[in-house]
Design an enzyme around this catalytic site. Sequence first.
Site, PDB file in Angstrom:
ATOM      1  N   ASP A 248      34.103  66.832 -41.152  1.00 59.46           N
ATOM      2  CA  ASP A 248      33.509  66.997 -42.279  1.00 59.46           C
ATOM      3  C   ASP A 248      34.552  66.387 -43.295  1.00 59.46           C
ATOM      4  O   ASP A 248      35.447  66.700 -44.078  1.00 59.46           O
ATOM      5  CB  ASP A 248      33.637  68.510 -42.590  1.00 59.46           C
ATOM      6  CG  ASP A 248      32.547  68.991 -41.975  1.00 59.46           C
ATOM      7  OD1 ASP A 248      31.494  68.609 -41.814  1.00 59.46           O
ATOM      8  OD2 ASP A 248      32.806  70.493 -41.452  1.00 59.46           O
TER       9      ASP A 248
ATOM     10  N   LYS B 143      31.107  66.001 -34.411  1.00 62.20           N
ATOM     11  CA  LYS B 143      29.850  66.535 -35.171  1.00 62.20           C
ATOM     12  C   LYS B 143      29.792  65.907 -36.499  1.00 62.20           C
ATOM     13  O   LYS B 143      30.678  65.940 -37.116  1.00 62.20           O
ATOM     14  CB  LYS B 143      29.983  68.076 -35.446  1.00 62.20           C
ATOM     15  CG  LYS B 143      28.967  68.721 -36.313  1.00 62.20           C
ATOM     16  CD  LYS B 143      28.854  70.168 -36.083  1.00 62.20           C
ATOM     17  CE  LYS B 143      29.623  70.914 -37.583  1.00 62.20           C
ATOM     18  NZ  LYS B 143      29.124  70.501 -38.562  1.00 62.20           N
TER      19      LYS B 143
ATOM     20  N   ASP C  68      24.519  67.532 -37.308  1.00 61.85           N
ATOM     21  CA  ASP C  68      24.288  69.015 -37.831  1.00 61.85           C
ATOM     22  C   ASP C  68      23.533  68.734 -39.070  1.00 61.85           C
ATOM     23  O   ASP C  68      24.469  68.860 -40.111  1.00 61.85           O
ATOM     24  CB  ASP C  68      25.550  69.552 -38.038  1.00 61.85           C
ATOM     25  CG  ASP C  68      25.604  71.026 -38.140  1.00 61.85           C
ATOM     26  OD1 ASP C  68      24.553  71.658 -38.234  1.00 61.85           O
ATOM     27  OD2 ASP C  68      26.748  71.728 -38.566  1.00 61.85           O
ATOM     28  N   LEU C  69      22.201  68.450 -39.227  1.00 62.83           N
ATOM     29  CA  LEU C  69      21.577  68.503 -40.564  1.00 62.83           C
ATOM     30  C   LEU C  69      21.075  69.876 -40.920  1.00 62.83           C
ATOM     31  O   LEU C  69      20.454  69.989 -42.170  1.00 62.83           O
ATOM     32  CB  LEU C  69      20.458  67.569 -40.508  1.00 62.83           C
ATOM     33  CG  LEU C  69      21.135  65.854 -40.136  1.00 62.83           C
ATOM     34  CD1 LEU C  69      19.781  65.055 -40.227  1.00 62.83           C
ATOM     35  CD2 LEU C  69      22.129  65.748 -41.134  1.00 62.83           C
ATOM     36  N   LYS C  70      21.114  70.827 -40.109  1.00 58.66           N
ATOM     37  CA  LYS C  70      20.540  72.145 -40.497  1.00 58.66           C
ATOM     38  C   LYS C  70      19.166  71.910 -41.168  1.00 58.66           C
ATOM     39  O   LYS C  70      18.957  72.418 -42.207  1.00 58.66           O
ATOM     40  CB  LYS C  70      21.283  73.045 -41.246  1.00 58.66           C
ATOM     41  CG  LYS C  70      22.705  73.335 -40.574  1.00 58.66           C
ATOM     42  CD  LYS C  70      23.478  74.279 -41.334  1.00 58.66           C
ATOM     43  CE  LYS C  70      24.967  74.634 -40.441  1.00 58.66           C
ATOM     44  NZ  LYS C  70      25.781  73.423 -40.292  1.00 58.66           N
TER      45      LYS C  70
ATOM     46  N   HIS D 184      15.584  72.391 -42.638  1.00 57.51           N
ATOM     47  CA  HIS D 184      14.725  73.594 -43.149  1.00 57.51           C
ATOM     48  C   HIS D 184      13.585  73.332 -44.109  1.00 57.51           C
ATOM     49  O   HIS D 184      14.156  73.011 -45.242  1.00 57.51           O
ATOM     50  CB  HIS D 184      15.747  74.691 -43.771  1.00 57.51           C
ATOM     51  CG  HIS D 184      15.124  75.951 -43.911  1.00 57.51           C
ATOM     52  ND1 HIS D 184      16.139  77.212 -44.071  1.00 57.51           N
ATOM     53  CD2 HIS D 184      14.012  76.420 -43.889  1.00 57.51           C
ATOM     54  CE1 HIS D 184      15.238  78.284 -44.197  1.00 57.51           C
ATOM     55  NE2 HIS D 184      13.952  77.841 -44.119  1.00 57.51           N
ATOM     56  N   ASP D 185      12.688  73.117 -43.580  1.00 59.87           N
ATOM     57  CA  ASP D 185      11.557  72.554 -44.693  1.00 59.87           C
ATOM     58  C   ASP D 185      10.125  73.085 -44.011  1.00 59.87           C
ATOM     59  O   ASP D 185      10.015  73.700 -43.012  1.00 59.87           O
ATOM     60  CB  ASP D 185      11.758  70.841 -44.893  1.00 59.87           C
ATOM     61  CG  ASP D 185      11.032  70.611 -45.970  1.00 59.87           C
ATOM     62  OD1 ASP D 185      10.138  71.074 -46.620  1.00 59.87           O
ATOM     63  OD2 ASP D 185      11.673  69.805 -46.927  1.00 59.87           O
TER      64      ASP D 185
ATOM     65  N   PRO E  19       6.956  72.602 -41.635  1.00 59.95           N
ATOM     66  CA  PRO E  19       6.802  71.965 -40.245  1.00 59.95           C
ATOM     67  C   PRO E  19       6.540  70.678 -40.296  1.00 59.95           C
ATOM     68  O   PRO E  19       7.295  70.006 -39.470  1.00 59.95           O
ATOM     69  CB  PRO E  19       5.532  73.075 -39.643  1.00 59.95           C
ATOM     70  CG  PRO E  19       5.694  74.297 -40.501  1.00 59.95           C
ATOM     71  CD  PRO E  19       5.926  73.856 -42.136  1.00 59.95           C
TER      72      PRO E  19
ATOM     73  N   THR F 226      28.213  81.096 -40.042  1.00 62.38           N
ATOM     74  CA  THR F 226      29.358  81.858 -39.817  1.00 62.38           C
ATOM     75  C   THR F 226      29.917  82.301 -41.150  1.00 62.38           C
ATOM     76  O   THR F 226      30.931  83.043 -41.212  1.00 62.38           O
ATOM     77  CB  THR F 226      30.224  81.072 -38.972  1.00 62.38           C
ATOM     78  OG1 THR F 226      30.109  79.939 -39.342  1.00 62.38           O
ATOM     79  CG2 THR F 226      29.795  81.299 -37.751  1.00 62.38           C
TER      80      THR F 226
ATOM     81  N   ARG G 230      38.982  79.749 -35.158  1.00 62.10           N
ATOM     82  CA  ARG G 230      40.269  79.637 -35.688  1.00 62.10           C
ATOM     83  C   ARG G 230      41.229  80.139 -34.834  1.00 62.10           C
ATOM     84  O   ARG G 230      41.360  81.386 -34.195  1.00 62.10           O
ATOM     85  CB  ARG G 230      40.223  80.736 -36.909  1.00 62.10           C
ATOM     86  CG  ARG G 230      39.301  80.224 -38.118  1.00 62.10           C
ATOM     87  CD  ARG G 230      39.948  79.135 -38.795  1.00 62.10           C
ATOM     88  NE  ARG G 230      39.197  78.677 -40.008  1.00 62.10           N
ATOM     89  CZ  ARG G 230      38.123  77.699 -39.671  1.00 62.10           C
ATOM     90  NH1 ARG G 230      37.643  77.168 -38.622  1.00 62.10           N
ATOM     91  NH2 ARG G 230      37.497  77.338 -40.844  1.00 62.10           N
TER      92      ARG G 230
ATOM     93  N   GLN H 205      35.058  80.777 -44.033  1.00 65.16           N
ATOM     94  CA  GLN H 205      34.294  81.325 -42.770  1.00 65.16           C
ATOM     95  C   GLN H 205      34.574  82.808 -42.956  1.00 65.16           C
ATOM     96  O   GLN H 205      35.420  83.332 -43.399  1.00 65.16           O
ATOM     97  CB  GLN H 205      34.918  80.723 -41.554  1.00 65.16           C
ATOM     98  CG  GLN H 205      34.747  79.355 -41.297  1.00 65.16           C
ATOM     99  CD  GLN H 205      33.082  78.878 -41.105  1.00 65.16           C
ATOM    100  OE1 GLN H 205      32.158  79.950 -41.198  1.00 65.16           O
ATOM    101  NE2 GLN H 205      33.021  77.916 -40.392  1.00 65.16           N
TER     102      GLN H 205
ATOM    103  N   GLY I 275      36.513  72.388 -37.051  1.00 65.99           N
ATOM    104  CA  GLY I 275      36.660  71.590 -38.306  1.00 65.99           C
ATOM    105  C   GLY I 275      38.263  71.337 -38.929  1.00 65.99           C
ATOM    106  O   GLY I 275      39.030  71.002 -38.014  1.00 65.99           O
ATOM    107  N   ARG I 276      38.269  72.045 -39.649  1.00 65.50           N
ATOM    108  CA  ARG I 276      39.508  71.955 -40.640  1.00 65.50           C
ATOM    109  C   ARG I 276      40.829  72.211 -39.688  1.00 65.50           C
ATOM    110  O   ARG I 276      41.958  71.536 -39.956  1.00 65.50           O
ATOM    111  CB  ARG I 276      39.410  72.790 -41.844  1.00 65.50           C
ATOM    112  CG  ARG I 276      38.429  72.242 -43.013  1.00 65.50           C
ATOM    113  CD  ARG I 276      38.023  73.287 -44.032  1.00 65.50           C
ATOM    114  NE  ARG I 276      37.060  74.118 -43.337  1.00 65.50           N
ATOM    115  CZ  ARG I 276      36.678  75.160 -44.054  1.00 65.50           C
ATOM    116  NH1 ARG I 276      36.667  75.305 -45.165  1.00 65.50           N
ATOM    117  NH2 ARG I 276      35.632  75.961 -43.299  1.00 65.50           N
TER     118      ARG I 276
END
Length: 257
Positions: free
Chosen positions: A33, A55, A82-84, A86-87, A89, A141, A202, A211, A231-232
């Site tokens: 990220d 990722k 990781d584009l998640k 959502h639109d 179909p 999360t 974590r 988170q 990530g972080r």
Amino acid sequence: MSRQETILSMEPAEAPKPNSLELSRQRLIVALDVPDAKSAMRLVAELEGTCTWFKVGLELFVAEGPAVLEPIIARDNNVFLDLKLHDIPNTVAGAVRSAAGLGVRMLTVHAGGGPAMLTAAKDALAGFAHPPELLAVTVLTSMDAAELHAVGMERAPSDQVRMLAKMGLESGIRGFVCSSQEVELIRTLTGPEGILVIPGIRPAGAAIGDQKRVAGPADALRRGASFLVVGRPITQAVDPVKAAISILGEMAEVVQI
Ligand code: C5P
């Protein structure tokens, strides 16, 4: 070989049996990220002797486009895009087809897009020789019961996750992103075939940040996680390699040889 064994197996059949540290390396995904390709490649170059999965999420992909994936994949790393999505179909199916040609090994859609969207996403992968594993994101999360309530969802997070996972399974999806708190319940629904990818990891002492539903690396694996996303705690550590090695050490205590 089960689906999970297939995606976890990175070694040729004749290679010596990997030890628990090596197996842990195959199950840790570092979230890149960062705002640009230069920062991403600096992290990849630093971490790639230690980690095998990276990722690429919205921040980096929106800034750099698909070209950012090429040098990471070319250096023999596994990439989770990781584009998640959502639109509607039709739009998600098109985006899944575009992403499936990029050489990534995992791709996310939002389970909340509904059964028709999930089925369209799944069907869009038919015909690809090496399609990415399609993962449905259940409840972020970063969301707790209060956040869910704010968007009109009155169920407890675990009930919402269960409902979305059942819906995903009925749409032919076997991979899910959830928090460590719901791993066990999704594992009972998917059985060993499920690919359960867990962010919100974590290690002891790490900042929780935005988170909400978090757990330590060993705990998440014990509950049934297939992969951990971190990530972080790695990318913002003073010494990212040292941070990754410490997490791998915690994972190796649980990962079976
Ligand atoms: O820095 P941190 O370890 O919190 O990063 C977690 C990563 O996992 C982020 O890239 C975030 O987009 C992703 N993620 C998440 N929760 C989900 C799905 C993905 O935090 N449900």
